[in-house]
Scaffold this active site. Structure first.
Site, short mmCIF file in Angstrom:
data_model
loop_
_atom_site.label_atom_id
_atom_site.label_comp_id
_atom_site.label_asym_id
_atom_site.label_seq_id
_atom_site.Cartn_x
_atom_site.Cartn_y
_atom_site.Cartn_z
N ASP A 77 72.47 -19.76 -12.15
CA ASP A 77 71.82 -19.87 -10.85
C ASP A 77 71.75 -21.36 -10.55
OD1 ASP A 77 70.12 -20.05 -8.71
OD2 ASP A 77 68.40 -19.09 -9.68
N LYS A 84 72.22 -29.21 -3.37
CA LYS A 84 72.79 -27.96 -2.86
C LYS A 84 72.77 -27.90 -1.33
CE LYS A 84 72.14 -22.98 -3.59
NZ LYS A 84 71.36 -22.05 -4.42
N GLU A 105 73.12 -14.50 -4.36
CA GLU A 105 71.87 -14.51 -5.12
C GLU A 105 71.09 -13.19 -5.00
OE1 GLU A 105 70.18 -18.09 -3.59
OE2 GLU A 105 71.65 -19.32 -4.64
N ASP A 123 64.26 -13.62 -0.67
CA ASP A 123 64.45 -14.74 -1.58
C ASP A 123 64.08 -16.06 -0.89
OD1 ASP A 123 65.36 -16.80 -3.17
OD2 ASP A 123 67.33 -15.94 -3.54
#
Ligand code: AMP
Length: 614
Positions: free
Chosen positions: A24, A87, A187, A207
């Site tokens: 992850d 990211k 994800e 999420d």
């Protein structure tokens, strides 16, 4: 070379199970997990306390590169050489992140607004891919140290809304870190897998991480995971909660915002204090601290007021996801919470109220994605053959056709992997080249969509217009990366490209693109109608001219003049924007010339038969 063991008792061949790790790669924290004895485990820090590796990189004065907790401490003492939230920059241009750059403590190069972002550290420039590779290397090192074997294969998760370019960048980062990336997985899909690979039903995965928000609706049946729809925002997460607290404190204490830009040390310190306050308020009712003699206080009630608009934005995404999947709240059987920010009590409360049911939060929301990635890795290694994953593409993919029209080849929310194609032809005699421009978006005109790339199929053998058969195939692989192939079927000529867009797209843009397509549907239909009429007229004008040239011998002067007159009237109609007028002129021209065309055909057949015995 593959090695096998033979079971001497029953003669069966045992293939050693291949180790593939699940990663992850998060905005705030990253984790690596693997399967052992049928269960997924996250690699923990040396003290066994946490599996989270802060996604922070520190470039030390002695040229050492440090990743993780130790680097996170340098956010305050040496912010200029400490990189976080990388990211957010994956696959982005400077233009994409304008307005957010003050928030990054480090230096972002903006010499070319359209180029991919680069980060300057000391005298070197780094791409987000190189920086992400440093985080991946650290994770690789940790899992290798724990398992005492080399690891070279991985599954990496990305937000469901990552586009081709961002997925490709993630894959490249893996390669650079010495990892073969077998699969890029969304994800939320990974999170659903972690909860129960064998369950059935429709579930929502909510999420909310440090930097991104995703909601996905998944249908799970007989081991098949199907993403029905996804929605989200890449600029919405716990970092924004921190930012809201920072802004609140700055206003309250009368500190000008400018200080965040000019005083990097202060800006990082107050940001970390805000994060501590937020975490503290997940358990307690109030927070008090001091930095540089400044009193910082916040109550849970104040905090909830600050973040309410941000939390409401996530609900809008949930509504959109439900609408796209044509589902109502009553269809959702389970709501899974993922990401550190779902620990905020207000988030749980609001989401639970929205879906009218208690939320699932028993798996550690920080680890759930990595654990699911390890399970996916196990599936790829062939250890869980009865589970399949199906994802969907968030925006339609297509090519530009004559008149700037978007011809959708893979519609949005199609399952990936997927393959679709269509045949095209040339519009001009002897046309040698065909430009294939690939777009992503929902609007009828390509100019309103996003260009992903283009290529040219060249050296098409000379043929009259309409003769070549050009087959265009879109192949979208399981990672959501698109390959476009063009092939002229008569000659076998072929070209293909893997689409790597020049820069990324934010979720705000993606949302805008979808909204635009709904709001402008009426005017798009009108424009499409006009352009299609013009295209048809253009083809007719070309063949009309050609007909006059080839057949003047069998036409009378009056017929030639009348045809010319009709061609001219059609040309004039095309210059205007009255679609119906163009259609009427097309009809008039067709009506007048059809008998002439029949006569020309009879005469051609007659000539061919002459002198031939039947
Ligand atoms: P992730 O990207 O899933 O690792 O989520 C990280 C985000 O969760 C960061 O913004 C953290 O500040 C936030 N977070 C972690 N723990 C808590 C907590 N106890 N309460 C509120 N937010 C938290």
């Amino acid at each position: 070379m593959a090695t096998f063991s033979i079971n001497l008792k029953d003669g069966t061949i045992v293939k050693p199970s291949e180790l593939i790790v699940g990663i992850d790669l998060g905005t705030t924290n990253s984790l690596v997990a693997y399967m052992k004895d049928g269960a997924a485990h996250c690699v923990k820090s040396a003290d066994g306390k946490s599996a989270l590796v802060p996604s922070v990189i520190y470039f030390a004065p002695d040229h050492q590169v440090i990743v993780g907790d130790e680097a996170k401490e340098k956010l305050i003492t040496d912010p200029g050489n400490t990189i976080f939230s990388i990211k957010r920059l994956m696959g982005k241009s400077y233009q994409d992140i304008a307005g957010h750059s003050a928030y990054f403590g480090y230096q972002i190069i903006d010499e070319d607004r359209e180029a991919l972002v680069k980060i300057r550290v000391k005298d070197k420039f780094y791409t987000p891919i190189e920086l992400s590779a440093l985080i991946l290397q650290e994770l690789k090192k940790r899992v290798e140290a724990e398992l005492k074997v080399p690891v070279s294969k991985a599954v990496i998760t990305v937000p469901a809304y990552f586009n081709d370019n961002q997925r490709q960048a993630t894959r490249d980062a893996g390669k650079l870190a010495g990892l073969e990336v077998l699969r890029i997985v969304n994800e939320p899909t990974a999170a659903a897998l972690a909860y129960d690979p064998a369950e059935s039903g429709t579930i929502a995965v909510y999420d909310l991480g440090g930097g991104t928000f995703d909601v996905s609706l998944l249908q799970i049946e007989g081991g098949i995971y199907e993403v029905l729809s996804t929605n989200g925002d890449t600029f919405l997460g716990g970092d924004d909660f921190d930012k809201a607290i920072v802004e609140h404190w700055m206003t309250q204490l009368g500190i000008p915002v400018e200080r965040l830009r000019s005083d990097k040390h202060f800006s990082q310190e107050i940001r970390l204090a805000a994060e501590s306050a937020k975490k503290h308020l997940s358990t307690f009712d109030s927070f008090d601290a001091q930095i540089d003699d400044l009193p910082l206080a916040l109550t849970r009630v104040e905090f909830e007021q600050l973040i309410q608009p941000l939390v409401d934005r996530t609900l809008q995404c949930c509504k959109n996801a439900l609408k796209d999947a044509a589902l109502g709240i009553q269809d959702i059987q389970k709501v899974v919470m993922v990401g550190g920010s779902t620990r905020v009590p207000l988030v749980k409360k609001v989401v639970s109220e929205f879906f009218k049911q208690p939320v699932f939060d028993e798996i550690n929301p920080d680890e759930v994605v990595a654990l699911g990635a390890a399970i996916q890795a196990d599936i790829l290694a062939g250890n869980q053959q009865d589970v399949l994953l199906l994802d969907v593409t968030p925006l339609s993919l297509g090519i530009e056709t004559v008149g700037g029209l978007m011809d959708t080849i893979i519609p949005r929310n199609s399952k990936v992997p997927s393959k679709a194609g269509r045949q095209y032809t040339t519009s001009v005699d002897g046309q040698k080249n065909l430009k294939v421009a690939v777009y992503q978006g929902e609007r009828d005109l390509v100019e309103h969509n996003r260009k992903l790339g283009e290529f040219i199929l060249s050296n098409i053998p000379a043929m009259p217009a309409g003769m070549p058969k050009i087959d265009i195939q879109f192949i979208l692989n399981a990672d959501g990366i698109l390959t476009v192939r063009a092939r002229e079927l008569r000659s076998g000529l072929e070209t293909q490209v893997e689409i790597k867009p020049t820069y990324g797209i934010t979720e705000e843009e993606m949302g805008m693109m979808l909204l635009d397509s709904i709001q402008n549907a009426q005017s798009d239909i009108a424009i499409r109608g006009l352009l299609e009429a013009r295209n048809e007229a253009q083809n007719l004008l070309l063949s009309g001219e050609k007909f006059l040239k080839q057949h003047d011998a069998i036409l009378s002067a009056a017929e030639i003049s009348e045809t010319r007159q009709l061609l001219q009237t059609l040309k004039d109609a095309c210059a205007g924007s009255d679609k119906d007028l163009i259609h009427r002129q097309i009809e008039a021209l067709n009506e007048y010339t059809t008998p002439l065309a029949h006569r020309a055909m009879d005469s051609a057949i007659g000539n061919a038969m002459k002198g031939k015995r039947v």
